[in-house]
Design an enzyme around this catalytic site. Structure first.
Site, PDB file in Angstrom:
ATOM      1  CB  SER A  47       1.449   5.347 -42.672  1.00  0.00           C
ATOM      2  OG  SER A  47       1.928   6.646 -42.417  1.00  0.00           O
ATOM      3  CD  GLN A  61      -0.120   2.489 -49.207  1.00  0.00           C
ATOM      4  OE1 GLN A  61       0.889   2.435 -48.522  1.00  0.00           O
ATOM      5  NE2 GLN A  61      -0.677   3.644 -49.512  1.00  0.00           N
TER       6      GLN A  61
END
Length: 335
Positions: A252, A125
């Site tokens: 998220s 990420q």
């Protein structure tokens, strides 16, 4: 059992060499776009942390972290699930100020992840976090930040598609905002995943807000740890994936808990034992900066923009024999 599916008639738009080169270009372009949009500086980040600090991300609270003992210290270390909490500590230690933030390459192992077209035990990420003021802890600021992230994603896709004519930019700058309760009210007979698919198919790019707390049905839309996002000021960026025919989560994120939100959410989640951990003590004492942050899946973004059907086409991981056999028969090259 493999959850891998092969879209009818799927063929990769890029060959293996083009894919590898494009991944490098895409990652470089997007992180520059993201850093400029959100005023972020790159920092180095840990691969593992001391479990006693409470810095590891607990995800849904049931996933088992990978742990090992360090020979020299005799103490245990945990490979991170994500850097949701570590980043906030780093902003304090590095003296970041409101309006500025950091991003980093986060590499994690989630050994309990169910393998599928979009899930791997290896997670990569862009983790980012930004210091904000008390006045910015509101819905408008959250939406403004989401718009900037989606804009950076759209601009990246435009650049990559100009380099590779075999690709087309299927993304949009327009974001549809909806809460989990509004979504449940709109599709009361559906599962959470079915609701996500329905709203994304209609609106293409969606920010699904307020994840973690119970809905009127008595269940949360999805699990969310109680000690980083404020459940009233968070959400997921979902994009309709034309190749897979599904809602595709690429991020998220959310405005993080302050002392009040952390206290309430620890009670709701029955996680009051965490109050004794270093991170939680600092936060409850008001010693950490107010922040907004999130994670943006690197392999997910590469899949989306490069029109790939399987995450193994853009990252190197380990797969079960059934997945490998399905992909081999379909001509899907796993890295």
């Amino acid at each position: 059992m493999s959850k891998t599916t092969v879209p009818a008639g799927y063929q990769s738009a890029l060959d293996l060499y083009e894919t590898q080169v494009a991944i490098g270009k895409l990652r470089h372009i997007f992180q520059d776009n993201l850093a400029a949009a959100l005023e972020l500086k790159r920092v180095s980040a840990p691969l593992f942390v001391d479990p006693k600090t409470g810095l590891n991300d607990d995800l849904n609270g049931i996933e088992r972290p990978v742990s090992f003992e360090m020979k020299e210290t005799g103490k245990s270390a945990q490979v991170v699930h994500s850097l949701a909490k570590w980043k906030r500590m780093a902003l304090k230690e590095y003296d970041f100020y409101p309006g500025n933030g950091l991003y980093t390459d986060m590499n994690a192992i989630r050994r309990d992840e169910e393998l599928s077209n979009i899930h791997s035990v290896y997670v990569d990420q862009w983790d980012w976090e930004k210091v904000i003021t008390k006045d910015e802890r509101n819905l408008d600021y959250l939406k403004e930040t989401v718009d900037k992230i989606v804009g950076a994603l759209y601009d990246t896709a435009t650049s990559i598609c100009e380099m590779y004519p075999a690709l087309t930019n299927t993304l949009t700058r327009e974001v549809f905002y909806i809460t989990t309760q509004e979504l449940e009210d709109k599709y009361p007979g559906m599962t959470a995943k079915e609701r996500e698919n329905a709203i994304c198919k209609e609106h293409k790019t969606v920010f699904l807000m307020q994840i973690g707390d119970k809905l009127e049905s008595g269940k949360p839309h999805d699990g969310r740890a109680p000690d980083y996002d404020d459940w009233s000021l968070n959400g997921d960026i979902l994009i309709w994936n034309e190749i897979l025919g599904t809602a595709f989560e690429i991020s998220s994120m959310g405005i993080r808990v302050d002392e009040k939100a952390l206290d309430e959410q620890l009670n709701k989640a029955n996680c009051n034992e965490r109050r004794e951990l270093t991170f939680h003590k600092l936060l409850l004492n008001g010693e950490l900066p107010l922040t907004i942050g999130g994670g943006i899946g690197q392999s997910r973004v590469c899949m989306l923009i490069l029109h790939k059907a399987h995450i193994g086409e853009v990252q190197t991981s380990l797969w079960d024999d059934e997945t490998k056999a399905i992909c081999k028969e379909a001509g899907i090259r796993l890295l």
